[in-house]
Design an enzyme around this catalytic site. Structure first.
Site, short mmCIF file in Angstrom:
data_model
loop_
_atom_site.label_atom_id
_atom_site.label_comp_id
_atom_site.label_asym_id
_atom_site.label_seq_id
_atom_site.Cartn_x
_atom_site.Cartn_y
_atom_site.Cartn_z
N HIS A 48 4.88 -13.64 -14.68
CA HIS A 48 3.73 -12.76 -14.48
C HIS A 48 2.45 -13.57 -14.59
O HIS A 48 2.30 -14.36 -15.53
CB HIS A 48 3.69 -11.66 -15.55
N TYR A 211 11.37 -7.48 -11.66
CA TYR A 211 10.24 -7.48 -10.73
C TYR A 211 10.52 -8.38 -9.53
O TYR A 211 11.37 -9.26 -9.59
CB TYR A 211 8.95 -7.91 -11.43
#
Length: 378
Positions: A48, A211
């Site tokens: 991230h 993700y």
């Protein structure tokens, strides 16, 4: 402020070390990065990069390039791992920059492109360094050596620079492991299920974060946090299996079962920690990122803290010049310690965004808007 005569050596070309290299070069400093890996390759997994990091990448013209190759989720969803019920729906927009999830290798490649060719020397495993007062002598496993005005230790939780400053000490095993797997989106098409852009599935004592890692949404990545009583293997990781994953998440939601079924290759990584360090620098040597404040990855901010460190350290060195490194290092630690400690504490607790909360203290942070602190005169 650079005199043009200094030589800054960075140990480690990971995300924090590469960020420091690019930012210091952008400020006019002479930088060399020494990386122990034999070459660059697209290894690693997902990561991230929140708005707090994209604001830094804007300074070196890298933000849009990263956005172009990344997935850019609008929300972080938290769901009950057993029932599937939503626990939170956290907006990831409105913090002054874009939120990206990306493959670590693709991000590293972009970072390499921001630096002058030849900045990074590979196959340079540091074996010894000595601060002799006038400079730092570095010796590498391949028999070569170098000298530098200052040395930045961006060499991770097993940092050789940290060991030089504070002595040899093994990190503490946290009692947790993380399973990592990359799944092709094509393999997920056979399931009549919804796979959200960015979701964390929470169980009573374990979790799975999932993700996309590309703008094409063709790679779907998961990483877990699972209790494991002891780490009995040598090396950074070991192979795991669908069978082990199925056992670890038996009874969990059908989406989790589908992810496990679609997994071809999964690895298992021990999660280590260190106690807060009594110092971040000494003499001509300074630490950043996991070398001085490692944390569990449960908040997805470990690399972000290393990059924020790099930005503040570059700011302080630009303010004082590399010859007054002692002042720069003092200002850097004073300006970063509280922030890094807060994130480390929350990350290790594994509570971040489980329920509806405002994450602006993390994502809205702008390292360039923060004052450079000097606690010695407070």
């Amino acid at each position: 402020m650079s005199t043009g005569n200094e030589k800054i050596a960075i140990i480690g070309a990971g995300l924090g070390g590469a960020a420091a290299g690019a930012l210091l070069q952008h400020a006019g400093f002479n930088v060399q990065i020494f990386e122990q890996a034999p070459s660059f390759s697209r290894l690693g997994a997902g990561i991230h990069m929140g708005p707090n990091v994209l604001k830094i990448f804007q300074r070196i013209g890298m933000d849009q390039k990263l956005i172009d190759i990344s997935s850019t989720p609008a929300y972080w969803f938290s769901r009950d791992g057993l029932t599937g019920d939503y626990l939170s729906r956290i907006p990831l927009e409105g913090y002054g920059a874009t939120y990206c999830t990306v493959h670590r290798g693709d991000l590293s490649a972009l970072q390499m492109d921001t630096m002058t060719p030849g900045t990074v020397q590979f196959n340079k495993r540091l074996t010894r360094l000595e601060d002799n007062g006038s400079d730092v002598y570095l010796e590498f496993q391949d028999g070569t050596s170098a000298r530098a005005t200052i040395v930045i230790g961006a060499d991770g939780i097993n940092s050789r620079v940290r060991e030089t400053l504070l002595g040899a000490e093994k990190p503490h095993y946290s009692g947790w492991v993380g399973h990592r797997a990359m799944i092709s989106a094509q393999k997920l098409k056979k399931f009549d299920l919804t796979f959200e852009d960015c979701v964390k599935w929470w169980g009573p004592d374990r979790h799975m974060m999932v993700y996309y890692t590309t703008s094409r949404r063709d790679e779907y990545y998961y990483v877990t946090g699972v209790p494991h009583p002891a780490w009995e293997f040598d090396g950074a990781f070991v192979q795991s299996s669908r069978e082990e994953m199925s056992e670890a998440f038996a009874g969990y939601h059908p989406v989790i079962q589908a992810l496990i079924e679609a997994t071809d290759d999964v690895t298992k990584w021990p999660l280590f920690n260190r106690n807060p360090l009594p110092l971040w620098s000494q003499g001509r040597m300074v630490l950043l990122g996991d070398a001085c404040h490692p944390m569990k990855p449960h908040m997805a901010q470990g690399a972000a803290m290393a990059i924020e460190d790099a930005a503040m350290l570059a700011r302080c060195l630009e303010e004082t010049g590399s010859q007054d490194y002692a002042t720069a290092f003092r200002l850097y630690e004073a300006s970063r310690r509280d922030r890094a400690t807060q994130v480390q504490t929350v990350s290790n607790a594994n509570t971040f965004l489980q329920t509806q909360e405002d994450p602006s203290w993390v994502y809205g942070y702008d390292v360039y808007a923060e004052p450079i602190l000097d606690k010695s005169v407070a």
